[in-house]
Write a protein that holds these residues in place. Sequence first.
Motif, PDB file in Angstrom:
ATOM      1  N   LEU A 127       0.836  -1.203   0.000  1.00 33.62           N
ATOM      2  CA  LEU A 127       0.000   0.000   0.000  1.00 33.62           C
ATOM      3  C   LEU A 127       0.869   1.251   0.000  1.00 33.62           C
ATOM      4  N   THR A 130      -2.264   5.970   1.572  1.00 33.90           N
ATOM      5  CA  THR A 130      -3.345   4.987   1.631  1.00 33.90           C
ATOM      6  C   THR A 130      -3.216   4.132   2.889  1.00 33.90           C
ATOM      7  N   SER A 132      -6.038   4.014   5.792  1.00 34.10           N
ATOM      8  CA  SER A 132      -6.604   2.707   6.128  1.00 34.10           C
ATOM      9  C   SER A 132      -6.358   2.373   7.590  1.00 34.10           C
ATOM     10  N   PHE A 169     -11.726  11.174   5.993  1.00 36.93           N
ATOM     11  CA  PHE A 169     -11.081  10.332   4.971  1.00 36.93           C
ATOM     12  C   PHE A 169     -12.103   9.565   4.139  1.00 36.93           C
ATOM     13  N   ALA A 211     -10.549  10.565   0.654  1.00 40.13           N
ATOM     14  CA  ALA A 211      -9.273   9.855   0.506  1.00 40.13           C
ATOM     15  C   ALA A 211      -9.482   8.419   0.055  1.00 40.13           C
ATOM     16  N   HIS A 212      -8.427   7.848  -0.518  1.00 43.39           N
ATOM     17  CA  HIS A 212      -8.471   6.450  -0.946  1.00 43.39           C
ATOM     18  C   HIS A 212      -7.984   5.554   0.185  1.00 43.39           C
ATOM     19  N   PHE A 213      -8.646   4.413   0.382  1.00 36.56           N
ATOM     20  CA  PHE A 213      -8.230   3.477   1.419  1.00 36.56           C
ATOM     21  C   PHE A 213      -8.513   2.061   0.945  1.00 36.56           C
ATOM     22  N   ASP A 214      -7.957   1.101   1.660  1.00 32.32           N
ATOM     23  CA  ASP A 214      -8.097  -0.314   1.314  1.00 32.32           C
ATOM     24  C   ASP A 214      -9.051  -0.966   2.311  1.00 32.32           C
ATOM     25  N   TRP A 215     -10.232  -1.391   1.837  1.00 32.41           N
ATOM     26  CA  TRP A 215     -11.250  -1.943   2.730  1.00 32.41           C
ATOM     27  C   TRP A 215     -10.791  -3.221   3.416  1.00 32.41           C
TER      28      TRP A 215
END
Length: 255
Positions: free
Chosen positions: A39, A43, A47, A200, A204-208
Motif C-alpha cells: 500500500l 493509503t 486505512s 477520509f 481519501a483512498h483506502f483499502d477496505w
Amino acid sequence: MTIWEMLAVFAAGIGAGTINTIVGSGTLITFPVLLATGLPPVTATVSNALGLIPGSISGAIGYRAELAGQRRRILRLGIAAAIGGLGGAVLLLLLPSTAFETIVPVLVALALVLVILQPRISRAVQRRRELRETESTQTGGPLLFTALLLASVYGGYFTAAQGIIYLSLMGMLLDDTLQRLNAVKNVLAAIVNSIAALFFLFVAHFDWTAVVLIAVGSTIGGQIGATVGRRLPPTVLRGIILVVGTLAIVQLLLR
C-alpha cells in the motif's frame, strides 16, 4: 493481499489495539505491515486510521471504571481533540508525505522527557498551588486545551506516539492518577481517529480489506490492553511508556 499478508495485518491490528490502550504508538506496528503489503504511504495511513477506530473505542470501554467522574474533563478536552484531529486529517492530504514525519522523532523524544519528569513537575505544580492557596483545575485550563489541540493535529496526521504525548501533557498539568489519565487518553484517541476517519471516508483512498482486518484485530487488542493496562502500577506503566517511546523513535529514525 495474500492470505499470509492478511494474517499479518490482522495480527498487527491485535498488537496495535493492545499497545494503544496501554500507552499508544500502535500505529508503529500496523503502518510498516501495511507498507509491506504494497500500500502507498498515504493509503496505508488512511486505512490504518479507519481500522483503529474500533480498537480505540474498545480500549475506552475497557477503562470505563476509571472514566467515572471525568465527564467535564472529557467534554472539554474532547473538543480540542476533535478540532485538532480534523486539522491533522486535512494536512495529511495537503502536505508532502514527509512534512510531519521529519519532526515526529523530536515530538516523541520531548514527550518521553516529560514522562520522566512528570512526577517531579507534578509535585512542583502542587507546591505552587498550595503556596498560592488555589485549587487544582480538573480540566488543565487553557494551556492543556491548547497543547492537546496541537497534539491532536499531529494525531490526525500520523497518530504514532500520540498516546504518549497525551499522557505526558495531562500528567504534567492535571492532578490525577496515571490510570485515570490513561482512560481519558483512550477516549481522546478514539475521538481523533473517528473525526479523521470520517473526513477520509469522503475524500481519501483506502483499502477496505486492510481496514476490516485492523478493525477486528484492534477491537480484540483493545480489550486485552484494558485488562493488562489497568492492573499496572504507575511506575510500571511509566516504564512501558518509556520503552515503547524509545522503540518508536528508533523505528522512525530508521525508516
